[in-house]
Design a protein around this motif. Structure first.
Motif, PDB file in Angstrom:
ATOM      1  N   PRO A 200      32.147  21.574 -56.110  1.00 48.20           N
ATOM      2  CA  PRO A 200      32.033  21.448 -57.561  1.00 48.20           C
ATOM      3  C   PRO A 200      31.468  20.089 -57.974  1.00 48.20           C
ATOM      4  CG  PRO A 200      34.256  22.106 -56.910  1.00 48.20           C
ATOM      5  CD  PRO A 200      33.518  21.731 -55.665  1.00 48.20           C
ATOM      6  N   PRO A 201      30.980  19.996 -59.205  1.00 45.71           N
ATOM      7  CA  PRO A 201      30.471  18.709 -59.690  1.00 45.71           C
ATOM      8  C   PRO A 201      31.589  17.680 -59.818  1.00 45.71           C
ATOM      9  CG  PRO A 201      30.413  20.374 -61.430  1.00 45.71           C
ATOM     10  CD  PRO A 201      30.832  21.064 -60.178  1.00 45.71           C
ATOM     11  N   PRO A 202      31.222  16.396 -59.866  1.00 47.46           N
ATOM     12  CA  PRO A 202      32.226  15.324 -59.902  1.00 47.46           C
ATOM     13  C   PRO A 202      33.270  15.455 -61.010  1.00 47.46           C
ATOM     14  CG  PRO A 202      30.048  14.396 -59.548  1.00 47.46           C
ATOM     15  CD  PRO A 202      29.851  15.862 -59.814  1.00 47.46           C
ATOM     16  N   GLU A 203      32.880  15.892 -62.199  1.00 50.55           N
ATOM     17  CA  GLU A 203      33.858  16.010 -63.287  1.00 50.55           C
ATOM     18  C   GLU A 203      34.907  17.082 -63.001  1.00 50.55           C
ATOM     19  OE1 GLU A 203      30.097  18.271 -64.470  1.00 50.55           O
ATOM     20  OE2 GLU A 203      30.523  16.276 -63.710  1.00 50.55           O
ATOM     21  N   VAL A 204      34.531  18.139 -62.318  1.00 48.83           N
ATOM     22  CA  VAL A 204      35.494  19.180 -61.938  1.00 48.83           C
ATOM     23  C   VAL A 204      36.419  18.640 -60.849  1.00 48.83           C
ATOM     24  CG1 VAL A 204      35.754  21.477 -60.906  1.00 48.83           C
ATOM     25  CG2 VAL A 204      33.978  21.077 -62.637  1.00 48.83           C
ATOM     26  N   ILE A 205      35.862  17.926 -59.902  1.00 49.65           N
ATOM     27  CA  ILE A 205      36.676  17.320 -58.844  1.00 49.65           C
ATOM     28  C   ILE A 205      37.696  16.368 -59.451  1.00 49.65           C
ATOM     29  CG2 ILE A 205      36.620  15.746 -56.857  1.00 49.65           C
ATOM     30  CD1 ILE A 205      33.972  17.132 -56.055  1.00 49.65           C
ATOM     31  N   GLU A 206      37.295  15.567 -60.432  1.00 52.49           N
ATOM     32  CA  GLU A 206      38.220  14.642 -61.104  1.00 52.49           C
ATOM     33  C   GLU A 206      39.353  15.398 -61.803  1.00 52.49           C
ATOM     34  OE1 GLU A 206      38.777  11.334 -61.115  1.00 52.49           O
ATOM     35  OE2 GLU A 206      37.301  11.351 -59.510  1.00 52.49           O
ATOM     36  N   GLN A 207      39.043  16.514 -62.440  1.00 52.85           N
ATOM     37  CA  GLN A 207      40.088  17.320 -63.088  1.00 52.85           C
ATOM     38  C   GLN A 207      41.063  17.872 -62.057  1.00 52.85           C
ATOM     39  OE1 GLN A 207      37.672  20.156 -65.239  1.00 52.85           O
ATOM     40  NE2 GLN A 207      37.758  18.944 -67.117  1.00 52.85           N
ATOM     41  N   MET A 208      40.543  18.299 -60.926  1.00 51.29           N
ATOM     42  CA  MET A 208      41.406  18.794 -59.858  1.00 51.29           C
ATOM     43  C   MET A 208      42.299  17.677 -59.332  1.00 51.29           C
ATOM     44  SD  MET A 208      38.667  21.188 -57.817  1.00 51.29           S
ATOM     45  CE  MET A 208      39.819  21.703 -56.542  1.00 51.29           C
ATOM     46  N   VAL A 209      41.728  16.503 -59.148  1.00 54.44           N
ATOM     47  CA  VAL A 209      42.500  15.345 -58.682  1.00 54.44           C
ATOM     48  C   VAL A 209      43.639  15.046 -59.651  1.00 54.44           C
ATOM     49  CG1 VAL A 209      42.382  12.843 -58.345  1.00 54.44           C
ATOM     50  CG2 VAL A 209      40.667  14.313 -57.302  1.00 54.44           C
ATOM     51  N   ASP A 210      43.341  15.097 -60.958  1.00 53.61           N
ATOM     52  CA  ASP A 210      44.379  14.839 -61.967  1.00 53.61           C
ATOM     53  C   ASP A 210      45.529  15.836 -61.865  1.00 53.61           C
ATOM     54  OD1 ASP A 210      42.966  12.660 -62.921  1.00 53.61           O
ATOM     55  OD2 ASP A 210      42.069  13.770 -64.601  1.00 53.61           O
ATOM     56  N   ILE A 211      45.217  17.091 -61.624  1.00 56.37           N
ATOM     57  CA  ILE A 211      46.262  18.110 -61.479  1.00 56.37           C
ATOM     58  C   ILE A 211      47.130  17.802 -60.260  1.00 56.37           C
ATOM     59  CG2 ILE A 211      46.688  20.547 -60.910  1.00 56.37           C
ATOM     60  CD1 ILE A 211      44.236  21.179 -62.721  1.00 56.37           C
ATOM     61  N   PHE A 212      46.487  17.516 -59.134  1.00 55.42           N
ATOM     62  CA  PHE A 212      47.255  17.213 -57.927  1.00 55.42           C
ATOM     63  C   PHE A 212      48.053  15.921 -58.069  1.00 55.42           C
ATOM     64  CE2 PHE A 212      44.265  20.244 -55.913  1.00 55.42           C
ATOM     65  CZ  PHE A 212      45.202  21.103 -55.373  1.00 55.42           C
ATOM     66  N   LYS A 213      47.505  14.930 -58.759  1.00 55.66           N
ATOM     67  CA  LYS A 213      48.258  13.694 -59.015  1.00 55.66           C
ATOM     68  C   LYS A 213      49.500  13.999 -59.835  1.00 55.66           C
ATOM     69  CE  LYS A 213      44.607  10.197 -59.123  1.00 55.66           C
ATOM     70  NZ  LYS A 213      43.861   9.302 -60.030  1.00 55.66           N
ATOM     71  N   ALA A 214      49.336  14.799 -60.876  1.00 54.14           N
ATOM     72  CA  ALA A 214      50.473  15.132 -61.739  1.00 54.14           C
ATOM     73  C   ALA A 214      51.557  15.858 -60.946  1.00 54.14           C
ATOM     74  CB  ALA A 214      50.023  15.987 -62.925  1.00 54.14           C
ATOM     75  N   LEU A 215      51.145  16.783 -60.106  1.00 52.53           N
ATOM     76  CA  LEU A 215      52.114  17.557 -59.329  1.00 52.53           C
ATOM     77  C   LEU A 215      52.655  16.787 -58.132  1.00 52.53           C
ATOM     78  CD1 LEU A 215      50.393  21.048 -59.467  1.00 52.53           C
ATOM     79  CD2 LEU A 215      52.388  20.275 -60.778  1.00 52.53           C
ATOM     80  N   SER A 216      52.048  15.648 -57.804  1.00 55.53           N
ATOM     81  CA  SER A 216      52.553  14.853 -56.676  1.00 55.53           C
ATOM     82  C   SER A 216      53.753  14.000 -57.076  1.00 55.53           C
ATOM     83  CB  SER A 216      51.453  13.970 -56.100  1.00 55.53           C
ATOM     84  OG  SER A 216      51.133  12.922 -56.987  1.00 55.53           O
ATOM     85  N   ASP A 217      54.015  13.891 -58.367  1.00 56.11           N
ATOM     86  CA  ASP A 217      55.189  13.153 -58.841  1.00 56.11           C
ATOM     87  C   ASP A 217      56.417  14.061 -58.728  1.00 56.11           C
ATOM     88  OD1 ASP A 217      56.319  10.823 -60.649  1.00 56.11           O
ATOM     89  OD2 ASP A 217      57.042  12.734 -61.475  1.00 56.11           O
ATOM     90  N   PRO A 218      57.459  13.647 -57.984  1.00 52.27           N
ATOM     91  CA  PRO A 218      58.632  14.511 -57.796  1.00 52.27           C
ATOM     92  C   PRO A 218      59.284  14.960 -59.105  1.00 52.27           C
ATOM     93  CG  PRO A 218      58.717  12.657 -56.287  1.00 52.27           C
ATOM     94  CD  PRO A 218      57.576  12.394 -57.233  1.00 52.27           C
ATOM     95  N   GLY A 219      59.350  14.087 -60.088  1.00 53.65           N
ATOM     96  CA  GLY A 219      59.962  14.454 -61.368  1.00 53.65           C
ATOM     97  C   GLY A 219      59.187  15.534 -62.084  1.00 53.65           C
ATOM     98  N   ARG A 220      57.864  15.388 -62.123  1.00 56.93           N
ATOM     99  CA  ARG A 220      57.035  16.402 -62.787  1.00 56.93           C
ATOM    100  C   ARG A 220      57.049  17.704 -62.012  1.00 56.93           C
ATOM    101  NH1 ARG A 220      53.827  11.732 -64.329  1.00 56.93           N
ATOM    102  NH2 ARG A 220      52.615  11.878 -62.411  1.00 56.93           N
TER     103      ARG A 220
END
Length: 114
Positions: free
Chosen positions: A22-42
């Motif tokens: 995917p293009p870079p902006e889609v990759i960044e959105q995916m990264v944001d989702i995984f970052k959010a879900l990598s927090d144990p509280g979230r």
């Protein structure tokens, strides 16, 4: 040691694979989702909402956190379209945004338990 002497051995395969990235902006959105879900509280909040919706105060009890701490995390998860909310009187109820999120969480659980 297994090192390629050539810069690109399988040029056609590389071209085919490169087209699927995917293009870079889609990759960044995916990264944001995984970052959010990598927090144990979230992640715990998302797991609490996996099977049914809850209001902020109930999520706070489930997660053993304050209402304000939960509200902050919910805002992040809503911004990323991981969660959605609905108002009922003075209460706001949160739930998983769509089946894609549910699938992602369930696949992760299955992978860990495997």
């Amino acid at each position: 040691m297994d090192i390629c002497a050539e810069k690109c051995i399988n040029q056609e395969k590389v071209k085919q694979t490169a087209k699927t990235i995917p293009p870079p902006e889609v990759i960044e959105q995916m990264v944001d989702i995984f970052k959010a879900l990598s927090d144990p509280g979230r992640l715990k909040i998302v797991l609490a909402l996996l099977n049914q919706e809850h209001c902020v105060c109930d999520i706070a009890v489930i997660c053993n956190q304050t209402d304000s701490a939960i509200s902050h995390q919910l805002r992040i998860l809503r911004t990323l379209k991981i969660l959605k909310n609905r108002r009922e009187g003075k209460s706001i109820y949160y739930s998983i945004d769509d089946d894609h999120v549910i699938s992602l969480i369930n696949m992760s659980l299955d992978h860990v338990r495997h």
